[in-house]
Design an enzyme around this catalytic site. Structure first.
Site, short mmCIF file in Angstrom:
data_model
loop_
_atom_site.label_atom_id
_atom_site.label_comp_id
_atom_site.label_asym_id
_atom_site.label_seq_id
_atom_site.Cartn_x
_atom_site.Cartn_y
_atom_site.Cartn_z
N GLU A 92 -21.02 20.77 -1.12
CA GLU A 92 -20.76 22.09 -0.54
C GLU A 92 -20.22 22.99 -1.64
O GLU A 92 -19.78 22.50 -2.68
CB GLU A 92 -19.76 21.99 0.62
CG GLU A 92 -18.37 21.47 0.25
CD GLU A 92 -17.45 22.52 -0.34
OE1 GLU A 92 -17.63 23.72 -0.02
OE2 GLU A 92 -16.57 22.16 -1.13
N SER B 97 -12.36 21.05 -1.54
CA SER B 97 -12.49 22.11 -2.54
C SER B 97 -11.98 21.60 -3.89
O SER B 97 -12.51 20.62 -4.43
CB SER B 97 -11.76 23.37 -2.08
OG SER B 97 -12.08 24.48 -2.88
N HIS C 261 -16.52 25.23 2.99
CA HIS C 261 -15.60 26.36 3.12
C HIS C 261 -15.99 27.18 4.35
O HIS C 261 -16.47 28.32 4.25
CB HIS C 261 -15.61 27.22 1.86
CG HIS C 261 -14.97 26.58 0.68
ND1 HIS C 261 -15.54 25.52 -0.01
CD2 HIS C 261 -13.80 26.83 0.05
CE1 HIS C 261 -14.75 25.16 -1.01
NE2 HIS C 261 -13.68 25.94 -0.99
#
Length: 343
Positions: free
Chosen positions: A245, A145, A316
């Protein structure tokens, strides 16, 4: 539980911070695109993993399952003082987070650094860090992330492999009651850190584009990568296998970020493209975007010939497996599914 708490002294922090004002990155980045990345030493029992919060806040209680499990693997754990420290949304002030990460990068006794969580904040401190000691004594930097900032910066500027994986806030509270996919994804962190072979297979998707590829694996969070464009943390994608992602984005914004990648040339000369999990915000009724993530990506890469796979278990989500950034991989996509294997 034998846990050593990592406490940076004021003198150490001050010394580390003093280097921020005197150190500057080279005017031109060294090009590691066609060189073999340096892989940090794999961990053995007794090695120490440091935990720090370079981005958002996390409590000390929230990291305990991760600490206990990593200690059960035979590792020592040093918990930084940014864990449990709060400065609005951050795990301490920029100065505190930068100083602690600097200390862990420099400390030869720490063999890996696990970021406690993502959120936001790594980009605020990346240019304060001095990687001289880290370059001479590489260690695994772990997270995903917002930690994509560190992956991109380290891989592009220093040619050192990093580990894209779950962080402390993703460890199950009760290991005995964890779902099989949680167990597998967390164990993949241990496997990666100890040098075990990593091979992932996923089912076929009708939007996949078949083919075989070989190259260094790079990537991470799409929003972060798009926002690093034209900075010294920006990645070179030529001949690489790129994985992407994202979460909590509108489809139109995902489309905009993929146009950014296309227009900046990041999609034109890939070896392969791996699309992981994309959790999107619902469209406003009456103002629907009209394309799915599959259609968005397919539109951007239709003129290229490399293999493309969708629904890869990274992102996630619970099925977020560890991936070694900067390490050579092979990617095979065919009618039976996708296989990604690290060398």
């Amino acid at each position: 539980m034998n846990r050593k708490y990592f406490i940076s002294s004021l003198a150490t922090a001050t010394a580390a911070l003093s280097t921020f004002d005197t150190w500057a990155a080279p005017a031109e980045k060294e090009n590691f695109s066609n060189r073999k990345h340096k892989v940090p030493p794999y961990l053995i029992p007794g090695d120490t993993i440091g935990i720090t919060s370079p981005a958002s806040y996390i409590s000390l209680a929230e990291i305990q399952p991760a600490v206990q499990l990593m200690e059960s693997w035979g590792f020592k754990v040093e918990v930084g003082t940014t864990v449990g420290k709060k400065d609005f949304t951050y795990g301490g002030t920029d100065d505190e987070r930068a100083a602690e990460l600097q200390t862990m990068l420099d400390d030869p006794n720490i063999k890996a650094i696990m970021c406690a969580r993502g959120g936001y904040g790594a980009v605020r401190i990346i240019d304060r860090l001095n990687f001289r000691a880290f370059k001479s004594r590489p260690k695994w930097v772990i997270g995903f992330s917002d930690i994509t900032v560190l992956h991109c910066h380290i891989n592009q500027n220093f040619g050192i492999a990093t580990l894209h994986s779950k962080m402390c806030n993703s460890f199950p509270d009760d290991w005995a009651k964890a779902e099989p996919v949680q167990v597998s994804t967390i164990l993949s962190i241990k496997q990666a850190l100890t040098g075990e072979s990593l091979t992932y297979a996923t089912p076929a998707c009708s939007y996949n584009r078949n083919g075989n590829a070989k190259g260094k694996l790079i990537g991470g969070n799409l929003s972060i990568i798009a926002n690093l464009a034209a900075t010294k943390s920006d990645i070179e994608t030529r001949n690489k296998i790129l994985f992407l992602e994202d979460t909590d984005e509108y489809l139109y914004n995902i489309d905009r970020m993929f146009w950014n990648l296309k227009r900046s040339g990041k999609l034109s000369n890939l070896a392969g493209l791996v699309i992981g999990g994309f959790k999107t915000k619902p469209d406003t009724t009456g103002d629907e975007f009209g394309k799915t993530i599959y259609q968005i990506v397919t539109e951007k890469v239709k003129e290229y010939n490399y293999p493309v796979c969708f629904d890869f278990p990274v992102g996630h989500q619970r099925n977020n497996f560890a991936l070694k950034c900067g390490v050579e991989h092979v990617l095979n996509v065919d009618g039976t599914g996708t296989m990604l294997k690290a060398f």
